[in-house]
Design a protein around this motif. Structure first.
Motif, PDB file in Angstrom:
ATOM      1  N   ARG A  53      43.364 -44.594   3.471  1.00 43.80           N
ATOM      2  CA  ARG A  53      42.031 -44.902   4.025  1.00 43.80           C
ATOM      3  C   ARG A  53      41.762 -44.050   5.265  1.00 43.80           C
ATOM      4  N   LEU A  54      42.742 -43.991   6.160  1.00 43.29           N
ATOM      5  CA  LEU A  54      42.585 -43.219   7.390  1.00 43.29           C
ATOM      6  C   LEU A  54      42.458 -41.731   7.078  1.00 43.29           C
ATOM      7  N   LYS A  55      43.210 -41.258   6.098  1.00 48.43           N
ATOM      8  CA  LYS A  55      43.124 -39.845   5.712  1.00 48.43           C
ATOM      9  C   LYS A  55      41.700 -39.502   5.267  1.00 48.43           C
ATOM     10  N   GLY A  56      41.092 -40.369   4.470  1.00 45.55           N
ATOM     11  CA  GLY A  56      39.730 -40.125   4.009  1.00 45.55           C
ATOM     12  C   GLY A  56      38.752 -40.023   5.168  1.00 45.55           C
ATOM     13  N   ALA A  57      38.868 -40.921   6.120  1.00 41.95           N
ATOM     14  CA  ALA A  57      37.977 -40.880   7.287  1.00 41.95           C
ATOM     15  C   ALA A  57      38.222 -39.619   8.108  1.00 41.95           C
ATOM     16  N   ALA A  58      39.486 -39.260   8.285  1.00 45.13           N
ATOM     17  CA  ALA A  58      39.819 -38.062   9.049  1.00 45.13           C
ATOM     18  C   ALA A  58      39.288 -36.805   8.357  1.00 45.13           C
ATOM     19  N   MET A  59      39.290 -36.811   7.034  1.00 46.50           N
ATOM     20  CA  MET A  59      38.734 -35.670   6.296  1.00 46.50           C
ATOM     21  C   MET A  59      37.227 -35.561   6.525  1.00 46.50           C
ATOM     22  N   ILE A  60      36.540 -36.686   6.510  1.00 45.55           N
ATOM     23  CA  ILE A  60      35.094 -36.679   6.734  1.00 45.55           C
ATOM     24  C   ILE A  60      34.766 -36.129   8.120  1.00 45.55           C
ATOM     25  N   PHE A  61      35.569 -36.496   9.131  1.00 44.25           N
ATOM     26  CA  PHE A  61      35.324 -36.052  10.496  1.00 44.25           C
ATOM     27  C   PHE A  61      36.016 -34.726  10.815  1.00 44.25           C
ATOM     28  N   ARG A  62      36.623 -34.119   9.798  1.00 46.98           N
ATOM     29  CA  ARG A  62      37.274 -32.808   9.921  1.00 46.98           C
ATOM     30  C   ARG A  62      38.331 -32.783  11.028  1.00 46.98           C
ATOM     31  N   MET A  63      39.151 -33.822  11.029  1.00 45.46           N
ATOM     32  CA  MET A  63      40.257 -33.936  11.981  1.00 45.46           C
ATOM     33  C   MET A  63      41.512 -33.414  11.299  1.00 45.46           C
ATOM     34  N   ALA A  64      41.660 -32.103  11.268  1.00 47.82           N
ATOM     35  CA  ALA A  64      42.723 -31.464  10.489  1.00 47.82           C
ATOM     36  C   ALA A  64      44.122 -31.943  10.878  1.00 47.82           C
ATOM     37  N   ALA A  65      44.392 -32.064  12.160  1.00 46.36           N
ATOM     38  CA  ALA A  65      45.732 -32.491  12.592  1.00 46.36           C
ATOM     39  C   ALA A  65      46.013 -33.920  12.144  1.00 46.36           C
ATOM     40  N   LEU A 113      27.199 -47.467  20.155  1.00 47.49           N
ATOM     41  CA  LEU A 113      28.335 -46.652  19.733  1.00 47.49           C
ATOM     42  C   LEU A 113      27.870 -45.494  18.860  1.00 47.49           C
ATOM     43  N   GLY A 114      28.422 -44.321  19.094  1.00 51.46           N
ATOM     44  CA  GLY A 114      28.162 -43.184  18.235  1.00 51.46           C
ATOM     45  C   GLY A 114      29.174 -43.152  17.106  1.00 51.46           C
ATOM     46  N   LEU A 115      28.970 -42.255  16.161  1.00 54.35           N
ATOM     47  CA  LEU A 115      29.898 -42.144  15.032  1.00 54.35           C
ATOM     48  C   LEU A 115      31.307 -41.801  15.489  1.00 54.35           C
ATOM     49  N   ASP A 116      31.437 -40.945  16.484  1.00 50.19           N
ATOM     50  CA  ASP A 116      32.767 -40.599  16.982  1.00 50.19           C
ATOM     51  C   ASP A 116      33.476 -41.826  17.550  1.00 50.19           C
ATOM     52  N   ASP A 117      32.722 -42.658  18.273  1.00 45.42           N
ATOM     53  CA  ASP A 117      33.302 -43.881  18.833  1.00 45.42           C
ATOM     54  C   ASP A 117      33.741 -44.831  17.724  1.00 45.42           C
ATOM     55  N   LEU A 118      32.912 -44.940  16.702  1.00 50.89           N
ATOM     56  CA  LEU A 118      33.247 -45.825  15.580  1.00 50.89           C
ATOM     57  C   LEU A 118      34.476 -45.307  14.841  1.00 50.89           C
ATOM     58  N   PHE A 119      34.559 -43.977  14.663  1.00 48.68           N
ATOM     59  CA  PHE A 119      35.734 -43.396  14.011  1.00 48.68           C
ATOM     60  C   PHE A 119      36.988 -43.693  14.821  1.00 48.68           C
ATOM     61  N   LEU A 120      36.920 -43.504  16.131  1.00 48.63           N
ATOM     62  CA  LEU A 120      38.083 -43.751  16.979  1.00 48.63           C
ATOM     63  C   LEU A 120      38.501 -45.213  16.918  1.00 48.63           C
ATOM     64  N   ALA A 121      37.548 -46.121  16.986  1.00 48.35           N
ATOM     65  CA  ALA A 121      37.862 -47.553  16.900  1.00 48.35           C
ATOM     66  C   ALA A 121      38.505 -47.878  15.555  1.00 48.35           C
ATOM     67  N   SER A 122      37.957 -47.308  14.488  1.00 46.97           N
ATOM     68  CA  SER A 122      38.504 -47.535  13.151  1.00 46.97           C
ATOM     69  C   SER A 122      39.904 -46.946  13.026  1.00 46.97           C
ATOM     70  N   ALA A 123      40.110 -45.752  13.555  1.00 44.25           N
ATOM     71  CA  ALA A 123      41.424 -45.098  13.492  1.00 44.25           C
ATOM     72  C   ALA A 123      42.468 -45.913  14.235  1.00 44.25           C
ATOM     73  N   ARG A 124      42.098 -46.439  15.390  1.00 44.06           N
ATOM     74  CA  ARG A 124      43.036 -47.271  16.156  1.00 44.06           C
ATOM     75  C   ARG A 124      43.370 -48.556  15.402  1.00 44.06           C
ATOM     76  N   HIS A 125      42.365 -49.142  14.775  1.00 47.78           N
ATOM     77  CA  HIS A 125      42.586 -50.355  13.983  1.00 47.78           C
ATOM     78  C   HIS A 125      43.501 -50.054  12.797  1.00 47.78           C
ATOM     79  N   THR A 139      48.615 -37.745   8.223  1.00 51.27           N
ATOM     80  CA  THR A 139      48.560 -38.735   7.139  1.00 51.27           C
ATOM     81  C   THR A 139      49.187 -38.182   5.866  1.00 51.27           C
ATOM     82  N   LEU A 140      48.987 -36.893   5.614  1.00 53.82           N
ATOM     83  CA  LEU A 140      49.614 -36.274   4.437  1.00 53.82           C
ATOM     84  C   LEU A 140      51.137 -36.326   4.547  1.00 53.82           C
TER      85      LEU A 140
END
Length: 106
Positions: free
Chosen positions: A57-69, A22-34, A74-75
């Motif tokens: 928690r999800l907002k923090g991860a999304a910020m790290i991956f620069r997922m603005a939407a 798994l790459g980081l993007d895959d791990l982020f997606l799995a975590s976001a779904r969870h 989350t905001l």
């Protein structure tokens, strides 16, 4: 020397990836779904504290991956929860649906 000695056969493409593949993007997606599943479960039981914690928690991860939407979604959930008034459950459901939509786009 036999080069095939100790080599592994290629992975079966039909089997799920293991953690080492798994790459980081895959791990982020799995975590976001969870996290989304946890948020929706807490929302269903009206556990707004848990919704707040998982959303943060999800907002923090999304910020790290620069997922603005996703950060914006989350905001919005946090804004609904932090009005100082009783939580508008229907408005929170709509905000969570917007978050679900952002995750489905990934």
């Amino acid at each position: 020397m036999n080069k095939s000695k100790g080599s592994q056969p290629p992975p079966d493409p039909l089997l799920p990836l293991d953690d080492s593949e798994l790459g980081l993007d895959d791990l982020f997606l799995a975590s976001a779904r969870h996290d989304l599943a946890s948020i929706e479960q807490a929302l269903a039981s009206r556990d707004y504290c848990a919704v707040q914690q998982m959303t943060h928690r999800l907002k923090g991860a999304a910020m790290i991956f620069r997922m603005a939407a996703m950060v914006d979604a989350t905001l919005h959930i946090e804004a609904v929860l932090n009005t100082g008034l009783a939580v508008d459950h229907a408005q929170l459901e709509a905000a969570c649906a917007a978050l679900r939509h952002q995750i489905e786009l990934l």
